[in-house]
Scaffold this active site. Sequence first.
Site: not given
Ligand code: PHB
Length: 389
Positions: A200, A292, A296, A384
């Site tokens: 991230y 996103p 979650k 998380y």
């Molecule tokens: C994903 O699409 O892989 C994805 C999207 C949002 C997140 C983590 C993974 O926070």
Amino acid sequence: MRTQVVIIGGGPSGLLLGQLLHRKGIETVILERKTRDYVLARIRAGILETGLVNMMREAGVSERMDRECFVHHGTCISYENEMFDIDFHKLIGQNVIVYGQTELTHDLYDARDAVGARTIFEVEDVQICDADRDAPYVTFNSGGVEQRIDCDFVAGCDGFHGVSRTTIPDTVRKDYEKVFPFGWLGILSETPPVHDELIYANSDRGFALCSMRNENLSRYYVQCALTDKVEDWSDEDFWDELKRRVPEAIADKLVTGPSIEKSIAPLRSFVSEPMRWGRLFLCGDAAHIVPPTGAKGLNTAASDVHYLYEALVQYFQDNETHGIDHYSQKALARVWKAERFSWATTNLLHRFPDQSEFDLKMQRAEIESLHYNEVAQKWFAQNYVGLPY
Ligand code: PHB
Ligand code: APR
């Protein structure tokens, strides 16, 4: 027709609920507006909390997931050229798994077929009637024919644009919403993931995320303007922008390739209360949306399914109404915590159009405290991997 529970929506919430109820001998009919192929073509997130993994196991649908998933013991956060790991396993002894929502939905449809439970696709004009009385029923149009199903309960698992939420009268319902002033441009590419954990990234140019589906399928995102169109972004523009937003060492090892999917999603926090009206229950995106950033969405849908499943089993097996009566309150208590985590993580990692220099310093101080403070890391890790049900 008559069944015990009509489930509106054949996304992950509706399918998981249907499968769990089936294992307890409770009959359901799922009504889905689209075709199965359409539902299965949707690309969504891919991080599963332990609670959802356990429910997939309880539903008897975990065989492929257990075989093919990646276990992630932590996640990385980067800012400028710095990167650090939040090690969930070390901090709290837990982990998450990587398994695409598309795959999970596939497995749930296969399981539903195998047990012969009924799913009606391409339904139109679904209406939920008498949900506030003892004998609710659902009407819909299928192949040009008007149909009616009588039932004991209706589960509204029909996502944000469904009919279930708006069946609850305005005088009863209250919506809470925050729309973020940016979106995420995402691509899927048949390239190896750049790192063995998710990254991230907070950067001067905006947020970016490096995610994955398997050893040769990667999912990447960059924060973009709400006015951007997918056509404005060539694959090359995307990769160049992503490289500018992650630490140099990551940019240097990024393997790029043609995108096989590219889409823009707006970011929104939304909760509708209550989640029950008489014999109608809302589950998942029908009742709430998260940005996103904390992965979650699917996981919060899963915790609703857990509470509703428990409540319906209590009702049908023991004639006990406590679970049903407290469903909304229990589900919402957890939903609001997931909303807070998703909102806080979004605020921490994105660039906002109206951010002052002071705001930027605050964001930086918060990221540094997450970098160096174990208490802050534990809070992040607990949220998380998913709060307990
Ligand atoms: C994903 O699409 O892989 C994805 C999207 C949002 C997140 C983590 C993974 O926070
Ligand atoms: N009648 C029947 N089906 C409907 C109707 C309707 N009026 N309106 C919507 N649907 C269907 C949609 O076509 C969709 O397949 O309901 C389904 C809802 O699925 P999702 O939107 O996937 O919602 P949900 O099952 O709650 O899944 C949780 O978590 O990661 C997030 O948004 C992501 O889809 C994910 C969600």
